[in-house]
Design a protein around this motif. Structure first.
Motif, PDB file in Angstrom:
ATOM      1  N   ASN A  59       0.848  -1.189   0.000  1.00 52.78           N
ATOM      2  CA  ASN A  59       0.000   0.000   0.000  1.00 52.78           C
ATOM      3  C   ASN A  59       0.886   1.243   0.000  1.00 52.78           C
ATOM      4  O   ASN A  59       1.490   1.584   1.016  1.00 52.78           O
ATOM      5  CB  ASN A  59      -0.924   0.004   1.213  1.00 52.78           C
ATOM      6  N   LYS A  60       0.959   1.929  -1.134  1.00 48.57           N
ATOM      7  CA  LYS A  60       1.850   3.082  -1.265  1.00 48.57           C
ATOM      8  C   LYS A  60       1.338   4.302  -0.507  1.00 48.57           C
ATOM      9  O   LYS A  60       2.060   5.300  -0.399  1.00 48.57           O
ATOM     10  CB  LYS A  60       2.047   3.436  -2.736  1.00 48.57           C
ATOM     11  N   ASP A  61       0.131   4.244   0.008  1.00 47.73           N
ATOM     12  CA  ASP A  61      -0.422   5.374   0.750  1.00 47.73           C
ATOM     13  C   ASP A  61      -0.140   5.304   2.245  1.00 47.73           C
ATOM     14  O   ASP A  61      -0.522   6.200   2.998  1.00 47.73           O
ATOM     15  CB  ASP A  61      -1.940   5.456   0.536  1.00 47.73           C
ATOM     16  N   VAL A  62       0.526   4.246   2.690  1.00 43.62           N
ATOM     17  CA  VAL A  62       0.803   4.051   4.118  1.00 43.62           C
ATOM     18  C   VAL A  62       2.277   4.288   4.396  1.00 43.62           C
ATOM     19  O   VAL A  62       3.146   3.692   3.748  1.00 43.62           O
ATOM     20  CB  VAL A  62       0.407   2.630   4.570  1.00 43.62           C
ATOM     21  N   ILE A  63       2.579   5.166   5.344  1.00 49.84           N
ATOM     22  CA  ILE A  63       3.959   5.465   5.703  1.00 49.84           C
ATOM     23  C   ILE A  63       4.644   4.200   6.244  1.00 49.84           C
ATOM     24  O   ILE A  63       4.061   3.484   7.069  1.00 49.84           O
ATOM     25  CB  ILE A  63       4.013   6.609   6.746  1.00 49.84           C
ATOM     26  N   PRO A  64       5.856   3.891   5.799  1.00 55.27           N
ATOM     27  CA  PRO A  64       6.520   2.636   6.201  1.00 55.27           C
ATOM     28  C   PRO A  64       7.193   2.721   7.570  1.00 55.27           C
ATOM     29  O   PRO A  64       8.419   2.704   7.687  1.00 55.27           O
ATOM     30  CB  PRO A  64       7.542   2.425   5.084  1.00 55.27           C
ATOM     31  N   MET A  65       6.383   2.786   8.610  1.00 51.82           N
ATOM     32  CA  MET A  65       6.896   2.789   9.975  1.00 51.82           C
ATOM     33  C   MET A  65       6.716   1.396  10.570  1.00 51.82           C
ATOM     34  O   MET A  65       5.640   0.807  10.479  1.00 51.82           O
ATOM     35  CB  MET A  65       6.159   3.821  10.827  1.00 51.82           C
ATOM     36  N   LEU A  66       7.784   0.880  11.178  1.00 51.91           N
ATOM     37  CA  LEU A  66       7.704  -0.447  11.782  1.00 51.91           C
ATOM     38  C   LEU A  66       6.775  -0.456  12.991  1.00 51.91           C
ATOM     39  O   LEU A  66       6.076  -1.436  13.254  1.00 51.91           O
ATOM     40  CB  LEU A  66       9.103  -0.911  12.205  1.00 51.91           C
ATOM     41  N   LYS A  67       6.760   0.657  13.735  1.00 53.51           N
ATOM     42  CA  LYS A  67       5.917   0.781  14.917  1.00 53.51           C
ATOM     43  C   LYS A  67       5.190   2.121  14.873  1.00 53.51           C
ATOM     44  O   LYS A  67       5.640   3.053  14.212  1.00 53.51           O
ATOM     45  CB  LYS A  67       6.765   0.693  16.191  1.00 53.51           C
ATOM     46  N   PRO A  68       4.072   2.241  15.584  1.00 57.81           N
ATOM     47  CA  PRO A  68       3.383   3.536  15.659  1.00 57.81           C
ATOM     48  C   PRO A  68       4.287   4.601  16.253  1.00 57.81           C
ATOM     49  O   PRO A  68       5.223   4.305  17.017  1.00 57.81           O
ATOM     50  CB  PRO A  68       2.183   3.247  16.572  1.00 57.81           C
ATOM     51  N   ALA A  69       4.029   5.846  15.930  1.00 60.08           N
ATOM     52  CA  ALA A  69       4.846   6.950  16.433  1.00 60.08           C
ATOM     53  C   ALA A  69       4.794   7.016  17.949  1.00 60.08           C
ATOM     54  O   ALA A  69       3.739   6.845  18.564  1.00 60.08           O
ATOM     55  CB  ALA A  69       4.364   8.271  15.837  1.00 60.08           C
ATOM     56  N   ASP A  70       5.963   7.245  18.555  1.00 60.87           N
ATOM     57  CA  ASP A  70       6.028   7.452  19.995  1.00 60.87           C
ATOM     58  C   ASP A  70       5.434   8.825  20.317  1.00 60.87           C
ATOM     59  O   ASP A  70       5.498   9.749  19.512  1.00 60.87           O
ATOM     60  CB  ASP A  70       7.491   7.386  20.448  1.00 60.87           C
ATOM     61  N   LYS A  74       5.984   7.763  -0.968  1.00 65.86           N
ATOM     62  CA  LYS A  74       6.906   8.887  -0.982  1.00 65.86           C
ATOM     63  C   LYS A  74       6.485   9.872   0.105  1.00 65.86           C
ATOM     64  O   LYS A  74       5.292  10.024   0.372  1.00 65.86           O
ATOM     65  CB  LYS A  74       6.882   9.602  -2.339  1.00 65.86           C
ATOM     66  N   PRO A  75       7.422  10.540   0.737  1.00 66.63           N
ATOM     67  CA  PRO A  75       7.056  11.551   1.745  1.00 66.63           C
ATOM     68  C   PRO A  75       6.307  12.708   1.093  1.00 66.63           C
ATOM     69  O   PRO A  75       6.562  13.063  -0.056  1.00 66.63           O
ATOM     70  CB  PRO A  75       8.416  11.996   2.308  1.00 66.63           C
ATOM     71  N   ASP A  76       5.372  13.314   1.832  1.00 70.41           N
ATOM     72  CA  ASP A  76       4.551  14.395   1.275  1.00 70.41           C
ATOM     73  C   ASP A  76       5.268  15.739   1.415  1.00 70.41           C
ATOM     74  O   ASP A  76       4.819  16.640   2.122  1.00 70.41           O
ATOM     75  CB  ASP A  76       3.173  14.431   1.947  1.00 70.41           C
ATOM     76  N   LEU A  77       6.371  15.888   0.701  1.00 69.40           N
ATOM     77  CA  LEU A  77       7.168  17.102   0.788  1.00 69.40           C
ATOM     78  C   LEU A  77       6.517  18.244   0.018  1.00 69.40           C
ATOM     79  O   LEU A  77       5.950  18.044  -1.058  1.00 69.40           O
ATOM     80  CB  LEU A  77       8.579  16.853   0.244  1.00 69.40           C
ATOM     81  N   SER A  78       6.628  19.439   0.582  1.00 67.59           N
ATOM     82  CA  SER A  78       6.059  20.633  -0.035  1.00 67.59           C
ATOM     83  C   SER A  78       7.017  21.804   0.134  1.00 67.59           C
ATOM     84  O   SER A  78       7.861  21.814   1.036  1.00 67.59           O
ATOM     85  CB  SER A  78       4.715  20.992   0.603  1.00 67.59           C
ATOM     86  N   ILE A  79       6.869  22.799  -0.752  1.00 65.64           N
ATOM     87  CA  ILE A  79       7.574  24.062  -0.599  1.00 65.64           C
ATOM     88  C   ILE A  79       6.675  24.968   0.234  1.00 65.64           C
ATOM     89  O   ILE A  79       5.614  25.386  -0.210  1.00 65.64           O
ATOM     90  CB  ILE A  79       7.856  24.718  -1.965  1.00 65.64           C
ATOM     91  N   TYR A  80       7.077  25.274   1.459  1.00 64.71           N
ATOM     92  CA  TYR A  80       6.228  26.067   2.349  1.00 64.71           C
ATOM     93  C   TYR A  80       5.987  27.472   1.822  1.00 64.71           C
ATOM     94  O   TYR A  80       4.909  28.031   2.005  1.00 64.71           O
ATOM     95  CB  TYR A  80       6.852  26.141   3.741  1.00 64.71           C
ATOM     96  N   ASN A  81       7.001  28.062   1.204  1.00 61.33           N
ATOM     97  CA  ASN A  81       6.847  29.419   0.668  1.00 61.33           C
ATOM     98  C   ASN A  81       6.688  29.397  -0.854  1.00 61.33           C
ATOM     99  O   ASN A  81       7.226  30.245  -1.570  1.00 61.33           O
ATOM    100  CB  ASN A  81       8.027  30.309   1.067  1.00 61.33           C
ATOM    101  N   ALA A  82       5.932  28.410  -1.336  1.00 61.82           N
ATOM    102  CA  ALA A  82       5.675  28.299  -2.780  1.00 61.82           C
ATOM    103  C   ALA A  82       4.911  29.519  -3.276  1.00 61.82           C
ATOM    104  O   ALA A  82       4.055  30.060  -2.578  1.00 61.82           O
ATOM    105  CB  ALA A  82       4.892  27.027  -3.082  1.00 61.82           C
ATOM    106  N   ALA A  83       5.231  29.923  -4.507  1.00 56.99           N
ATOM    107  CA  ALA A  83       4.560  31.082  -5.108  1.00 56.99           C
ATOM    108  C   ALA A  83       3.441  30.657  -6.051  1.00 56.99           C
ATOM    109  O   ALA A  83       2.708  31.506  -6.546  1.00 56.99           O
ATOM    110  CB  ALA A  83       5.569  31.938  -5.860  1.00 56.99           C
TER     111      ALA A  83
END
Length: 290
Positions: free
Chosen positions: A43-54, A118-127
């Motif tokens: 499932n490419k929509d699921v972040i590949p973490m072995l365990k839930p976030a602490d 893929k990580p959901d990377l964005s340009i925060y100050n995108a024009a």
């Protein structure tokens, strides 16, 4: 003759062996892709973490290395930087691991990035947003990613971007030939630092300038470094990480009546690009002549 017949038989055997080898390799790749994606319901929509976030640390976060190579840039009078870039990124996906010995020694594959998480990377100050923007091209990009048997993913897509260099203050009226400050801020749009731990690609917290075009209308003349930043918001206790590249650009040349008019001499520009290709590219200020 007997020698000719023997030679023909030998050539046929080599051709047959080569054909079998190619077919075997192709079959191994197909088999591996089936095993990684189809048989496991990847499932490419699921972040590949072995365990839930602490809840208090990034101990279970996935590490994402991010870097940015500048290829060409231009700056308009409103302070919008348009750039052609290579986004350098790497992470590990435990679901994409395999034993090379089970696949005829195959230790890496090249596959369209659209098939993997893929990580959901964005340009925060995108024009800009929408069709053709960094966000749009990033999400739809088909550039191959290299996936290694260890689960490591290396993805370096060529992407355009437009960044608002002065989004937090009114741009003063200045000479377009003068140095102009700018920044490009990249990070996850939704994941906090307990899910996605951003790191500097290759340990470099600077823009990479080694592949910059010598015909770029604008060039980088200084960098602040220390791009990796951690931000806390009033709403949340989790940290949010970003790469905030802060730098100064200056016009190299303009086009007037169809001809180049240099703001810096070609000799000074050549010296500048030589610095980009040496260890001096890590300096905070480059010598661009008078």
């Amino acid at each position: 003759s007997c020698k000719m017949a023997a030679g023909m038989r030998s050539g046929f055997v080599l051709f047959l062996a080569f054909g079998i080898s190619c077919a075997t390799n192709e079959n191994e790749v197909s088999s591996l892709i089936d095993d990684l994606f189809d048989d496991t319901d990847y499932n490419k929509d699921v972040i590949p973490m072995l365990k839930p976030a602490d809840k208090t640390t990034n101990v279970n976060a996935i590490n994402i290395a991010v870097g940015l190579s500048m290829i060409r840039m231009d700056l308009d009078p409103t302070g919008v930087l348009s750039a052609t870039t290579w986004l350098r990124s790497s992470w590990s996906d435990f679901r994409l691991q395999w034993d090379p010995e089970q696949y005829d020694g195959l230790d890496n594959i090249k596959i369209p990035s659209s098939k993997i998480w893929k990580p959901d990377l964005s340009i925060y100050n995108a024009a800009d947003f929408g069709s053709g923007s960094f966000e749009d091209r990033y999400s739809l990009d088909q550039t191959n990613a290299i996936v290694y048997s260890t689960g490591k993913v290396l993805w370096i897509p060529p992407l355009p971007m437009k960044a608002d260099c002065n989004h937090d203050h009114v741009l003063p009226s200045t000479d377009q030939n003068d140095p102009q400050g700018c920044n490009i801020k990249i990070g996850s749009w939704t994941y906090d630092g307990f899910h996605l731990n951003l790191t500097a690609f290759g340990g470099e917290e600077y823009l990479d300038l080694g592949d910059m075009s010598k015909n770029s209308p604008y060039v980088v003349t200084s960098q602040e470094g220390d791009a990796l930043q951690t931000t806390y918001y009033p709403c949340c206790k989790e940290p949010y990480l970003s790469m905030n590249y802060r730098f100064t650009v200056q016009r190299a040349f303009a086009i007037q009546d169809g001809e180049k008019v240099f703001n810096k001499s070609p000799e000074d520009l050549e010296k500048l690009f030589e610095q980009f290709h040496t260890k001096e590219k890590m300096k905070t200020e480059y010598n661009v002549g008078e």
